[in-house]
Design an enzyme around this catalytic site. Structure first.
Site, PDB file in Angstrom:
ATOM      1  N   CYS A 175      -4.487  -6.980  -8.597  1.00  0.00           N
ATOM      2  CA  CYS A 175      -3.501  -6.957  -7.509  1.00  0.00           C
ATOM      3  C   CYS A 175      -2.066  -6.811  -7.995  1.00  0.00           C
ATOM      4  O   CYS A 175      -1.176  -6.504  -7.195  1.00  0.00           O
ATOM      5  CB  CYS A 175      -3.622  -8.237  -6.686  1.00  0.00           C
ATOM      6  SG  CYS A 175      -5.316  -8.617  -6.221  1.00  0.00           S
TER       7      CYS A 175
ATOM      8  N   HIS B 256       4.184 -13.138  -3.638  1.00  0.00           N
ATOM      9  CA  HIS B 256       2.844 -12.540  -3.642  1.00  0.00           C
ATOM     10  C   HIS B 256       2.160 -12.856  -2.316  1.00  0.00           C
ATOM     11  O   HIS B 256       1.635 -11.958  -1.661  1.00  0.00           O
ATOM     12  CB  HIS B 256       2.050 -13.075  -4.829  1.00  0.00           C
ATOM     13  CG  HIS B 256       0.726 -12.431  -5.019  1.00  0.00           C
ATOM     14  ND1 HIS B 256       0.567 -11.086  -5.223  1.00  0.00           N
ATOM     15  CD2 HIS B 256      -0.540 -12.957  -5.011  1.00  0.00           C
ATOM     16  CE1 HIS B 256      -0.716 -10.793  -5.352  1.00  0.00           C
ATOM     17  NE2 HIS B 256      -1.413 -11.913  -5.219  1.00  0.00           N
TER      18      HIS B 256
ATOM     19  N   HIS C   3      -3.497  -7.210   2.506  1.00  0.00           N
ATOM     20  CA  HIS C   3      -3.380  -7.177   1.039  1.00  0.00           C
ATOM     21  C   HIS C   3      -3.734  -5.780   0.551  1.00  0.00           C
ATOM     22  O   HIS C   3      -4.892  -5.362   0.574  1.00  0.00           O
ATOM     23  CB  HIS C   3      -4.329  -8.214   0.437  1.00  0.00           C
ATOM     24  CG  HIS C   3      -4.082  -8.482  -1.012  1.00  0.00           C
ATOM     25  ND1 HIS C   3      -3.217  -7.746  -1.787  1.00  0.00           N
ATOM     26  CD2 HIS C   3      -4.598  -9.439  -1.847  1.00  0.00           C
ATOM     27  CE1 HIS C   3      -3.213  -8.223  -3.023  1.00  0.00           C
ATOM     28  NE2 HIS C   3      -4.046  -9.252  -3.080  1.00  0.00           N
TER      29      HIS C   3
END
Length: 995
Positions: free
Chosen positions: A165, A300, A338
């Site tokens: 990620c 994040h 995401h």
């Protein structure tokens, strides 16, 4: 900060769910939009998704303008859609940075891409019986970066990064370091993610990390896990000092970044508070800032309960310090979900836009703050409402953490203020600019004219110069070109829309530029002068002012006065020979130099009579100093000749005019002569006025029309002889030099060889007839110029040239076509030359104040071609596996999408070898048969590579067994066009060649 460690974000493009482009993305953020929805129907087939899955999905990932990038249909169908998205994003981001992507070809530009694997590969590489070379390249993760470098011809570092990620923020970090190390001068950095299989979603669910409703709710009391999302984003980075020096728009400045790893912690996939704290602290140290100076952080923020708690604890370790106000935090994942491999670039783009707009959007789902985060005591606050940023320096951070423990953080600052040069206030009208648009096909040009028309129409009415300047920098790199002159945005929008809607009108402002044109300059002679000539251009063009002033300063010592002032004061004395010839020289010289500043240089020159002096300077045969001395002496001597001479324009060929003269008495004939042969039905006679009256009457009796010219003397006639010897004496001191470029002599009516333009030449040039037609014919025969430009204050020579029977397609241009000519005419000349294939030095058309980059609508790629099909279940392939390279397999689009791949139609080429080659090419690339013909180029038009060449050899051999002994090395030189390969193979077969 503008020091050596600062890197500017100068270009942005992105495609996120519900937001295509940076403007749309910003609008989504500002309104707090939600991009979460159902999985598009096309992705459900054969991929294992159930109907209930929700997330952030880009609606159409199948369209791709493969022809634009010269990618064959078969290869396009095999390419990971992530690669296709990135290619188009990269082009648009480079445009947004204020430069034509084509201009970077061959440069050291680097490409750094983050991607979390390839779900496309999972779908299409599992069945080994269906693997093709195209699939092998198309599913490789490294190709995400390498394809951009290949198709845009970028020679700097090119690498793909997979740290899960955090991939795309790590890619930015590597790009920044590469710039600072001097490995590249420009860097493309970004990331991409497409949800194509349910595999990772199921992993999240099994780990207890999946949000039931597919939504991330960062830092919220309602946070219950991750929702997966598509996304692609690219930024263009440059060292700040370079960006500022080149006048690029700076969205934000990356002050420093850091990357670290969790190492051995409480699980390879578990977040680590201490590592997160340390990566942020390292980035602050590298940026030279302290935590109390950071105004907001794009966290994040995945919306998992444990992840949010750990991240806030790590930030609190640094930010729980005395400060005027807490550090605001939020996460774009609340809007998008995401985006995994693209998560870091999504956050960085959000921060760059927030700093650019001086507004931080509210973080979605922030209303019910999770009390377990203890934000207040940790010096943090959740962005529950938009945050206005003050003027001056503002610092922000962005975090991205990988599932495997690779963490990244970057510190960004608002762009430094740039002082703009104010525009001159002396204009009576807005400046004229040239708006340029280009496309790879005629339809692409039309599509982009329409796109620009829509975008310009949305702007408030105002000067168009800065928009035009930007288009010249950005929209000029493709083969089909359009150029429109305009003063304001309303005029420009109307012209763009009209061109997009009307094919006939579009043909007048657009053309296919195969290569720069061969250009001939035609320098006007006496008779073109008028009081006030080029005064409008002097007013509008700084370059013309500069060069006319230079010529005037050189002439003044020889004339005892100023030709510039004479022109600008509209003094009728300009018609007196003593002033007319120097004034025409000054105008010709200044126009030649002005066009030269624009990058317009003659491949050949021709001067009509006195125009040969400026032509000789342009050809390098005379210096300015020698030319002004000669022209001043010639003008003075000609004016001192006795009055009583004149010139007569006769509507007849030279032979007819001479025949009419032969009917006159000898005493009359010897005082008149042919002075110029300008073309069919255009001859000029010169001599005593009373004789010319007699000649005119005789011509009239023969049915030939004539008219007297407004001149003071009988130039190019025996009446000039008293001045010739004295002129030759003055010319004797001039350095004799042969022209450095082709010179069509109107004295001889032919091209000069190595002959110098010496005193004898200039003496006879003043006496003998001007052989304009013969000289022009010789120029056309020797060089075949595609453009003829008249260098003078009135359109005389281009009109004469137009009547001489020029070949079709020759453009006749004039940058100062008449008394009221100005900057608009110079701009239209530059526009016409651009359409012909020249790339002008556009900056000379604009004042410094107008050389500022404006945001233009991005390139509109074609959406006609779609490359998408579900993978064939393995069980279905066990009994009848197709040829892995055949059309319709997993390496190609379906027949409806990518062409049938069938052999050429029965009514195709009569040449059987050509027919076989075309059929083989169609099969190898999956092209539409109508797209492949005799003149089709393998590399430029079809995008052939070494793999395709090997496949082509096999397909040709299967159709033409006689070519079996031909080697690839023997084929390579013939791979220019389909026709050249067919001709080579045909000859091979006919002679029975052997290796």
């Amino acid at each position: 900060m503008t020091g050596p460690g600062a890197v500017a974000v100068v270009g942005i493009d992105c495609v996120f769910p519900g937001a295509v482009g940076a403007e749309s993305f910003w609008e989504l953020l500002v309104r707090g939009g939600d991009s979460i929805g159902e999985l598009p129907a096309g992705r459900r087939e054969g991929t294992g998704f159930d109907a209930s899955v929700r997330g952030g999905f880009i609606e159409d990932i199948a369209t791709f303008d493969n022809d634009f990038f010269t990618v064959s249909p078969r290869e396009a169908a095999a390419m990971d859609p992530q690669h296709r998205l990135l290619l188009q994003c990269a082009w648009r981001a480079l445009e947004d940075s204020g430069q034509s992507p084509a201009a970077l070809a061959g440069s050291d530009t680097g490409v750094f891409v983050g991607a979390m694997g390839s779900e496309w590969a999972q779908l299409h590489m599992a069945d080994h019986s269906r693997v093709t070379p195209q699939l092998g390249a198309g599913t490789s993760s490294c190709m995400a970066a390498n394809r951009i470098s290949y198709h845009l011809d970028l020679k700097g570092p090119s690498l793909a990064v997979d740290t899960a990620c955090s991939s795309s923020l790590v890619a930015v970090h590597l790009a920044v370091n590469s710039l600072l190390a001097g490995e590249c001068g420009t860097a493309l950095a970004g990331g991409v993610n497409l949800v194509l299989t349910p595999a990772i979603g199921r992993v999240y669910a099994q780990m207890g990390l999946a949000a039931p409703d597919g939504r991330c709710k960062p830092f919220s009391a309602d946070a219950d896990g991750i929702g997966r999302s598509d996304g692609a984003g690219t930024v263009v980075l440059r060292r700040l000092e370079d960006a500022l020096a080149d006048g690029q728009r700076v969205y934000a400045v990356i002050r420093g970044s850091a990357v670290n790893q969790d190492g051995r912690s409480n699980g390879v996939t578990a977040p680590n508070r201490w590592s997160q704290r340390e990566v942020v602290a390292a980035a602050y140290r590298r940026a030279g800032v302290t935590p109390d100076r950071i105004r907001f952080i794009e966290a994040h923020g995945t919306g998992t309960a444990l992840g949010d708690i750990i991240e806030c604890a790590a930030l609190g370790e640094l930010h729980a310090v005395r400060r005027p106000e807490p550090c605001a935090i939020g996460s774009v994942k609340g809007n998008l979900g995401h985006t995994e491999g693209a998560a870091g670039i999504a956050g960085l783009i959000k921060v760059a836009l927030a700093l650019h707009h001086r507004l931080v959007p509210a973080s979605r789902h922030a209303v019910r703050e999770n009390p377990q985060l203890r934000l207040a005591e940790r010096g943090l606050s959740l962005l529950k409402a938009p945050l206005r940023l003050p003027a001056g320096e503002v610092l922000a951070g962005v975090s991205s953490f990988g599932m495997g423990g690779t963490n990244a953080h970057a510190v960004l600052a608002a762009a430094p203020r740039v002082r703009r040069t104010p525009a001159r206030r002396t204009r009576t009208a807005a400046p004229v600019g040239v708006f340029t648009v280009s496309g790879d096909t005629p339809e692409a040009l039309r599509r982009n004219l329409a796109r620009q028309a829509e975008a310009v129409a949305r702007r408030p009415r105002g000067d168009a110069a800065a928009l035009c300047w930007t288009s010249n920098k950005v929209k000029t790199g493709l083969g089909y070109r359009a150029a429109i002159t305009a003063r304001d945005t309303a005029e420009l929008a109307t012209a763009l829309r009209a061109a997009a809607d009307d094919a006939q009108l579009r043909a007048g402002i657009a053309d296919r530029a195969w290569h720069p044109p061969v250009i001939g300059f035609l320098f006007s002679g006496q008779g073109a002068q008028e009081p006030g000539m080029t005064a409008g251009l002097y007013r509008d063009s700084a370059a013309y002012r500069r060069h006319l002033d230079e010529a005037d300063a050189a002439l003044a010592p020889h004339l005892g006065g100023s030709v510039r002032d004479l022109i600008l004061d509209e003094d009728p004395a300009v018609h007196r020979t003593g002033w007319a010839q120097p004034a025409l020289f000054a105008v010709g010289y200044a126009l030649w130099r002005t066009l030269g500043d624009l990058g317009v240089h003659p491949d050949a020159v021709l001067g009509h009579s006195v125009g040969e002096f400026a032509a000789a300077v342009a050809a390098g045969a005379l210096t300015l100093e020698d030319a002004v001395r000669l022209i001043a002496v010639r003008a003075r001597l000609m004016e001192e000749l006795p009055e009583g001479g004149g010139m007569l324009s006769v509507r007849a060929d030279e032979a007819e005019a001479r025949e009419a003269l032969r009917t006159l008495p000898h005493a009359v004939r010897r005082t008149v002569s042919v002075a110029a042969v300008n073309g069919p039905g255009s001859t000029v006679l010169s001599g005593a006025l009373e004789t010319l009256d007699t000649v005119a009457a005789a011509l009239r009796a023969s049915g030939i029309r004539s008219s007297g010219l407004s001149v003071s003397h009988a130039f190019h006639s025996p009446l000039t002889e008293p001045a010739l010897d004295r002129f030759a004496e003055s010319a004797a001191g001039v350095a004799c030099t042969a022209p450095r470029i082709p010179f069509a002599s109107t004295r001889y009516g032919r091209m000069l060889g190595d002959e110098p333009l010496d005193a004898a030449y200039w003496r006879e040039q003043a006496r003998e007839p001007v052989l304009f037609q013969a000289a022009l014919d010789a120029l056309m025969a020797d060089l075949m110029p595609g453009v003829l430009i008249e260098i003078g204050p009135a359109p005389q020579l281009v009109q004469l040239a137009g009547r001489t029977g020029l070949p079709g397609g020759v453009r006749l241009l004039h940058p100062a076509p008449g008394l009221h000519a100005g900057g608009a005419d110079l701009a239209e000349t530059a526009a016409a030359l651009y359409r012909c294939g020249l790339d002008p030095h556009w900056q000379e058309l604009y004042e410094p104040a107008h050389r500022t980059l404006e945001r233009l609508a991005p390139y509109a790629f074609s959406t006609e071609r779609r490359y998408w099909h579900a993978p064939v279940p393995r069980a279905a392939t066990m009994t009848a596996a197709p040829d892995p390279a055949a059309p319709g397999g997993p390496g190609a689009a379906s027949p409806a999408d990518a062409g049938t791949g069938a052999p050429a139609a029965p009514d195709g080429p009569e040449d059987p070898v050509l027919g076989a080659v075309i059929a083989a090419v169609v099969e190898v690339g999956g092209y539409d048969p109508a797209q492949v013909g005799h003149a089709t180029r393998f590399y430029a038009d079809l995008g052939f590579d070494s793999v395709m060449i090997m496949q082509l050899k096999d397909r040709v051999e299967s159709r033409l067994p006689q070519t079996g002994s031909v080697t690839v090395q023997q084929i390579l030189p013939a791979l220019r066009t389909v026709g050249s390969l067919a001709a080579f193979l045909g000859e091979w077969i006919s002679v029975g060649a052997t290796p």
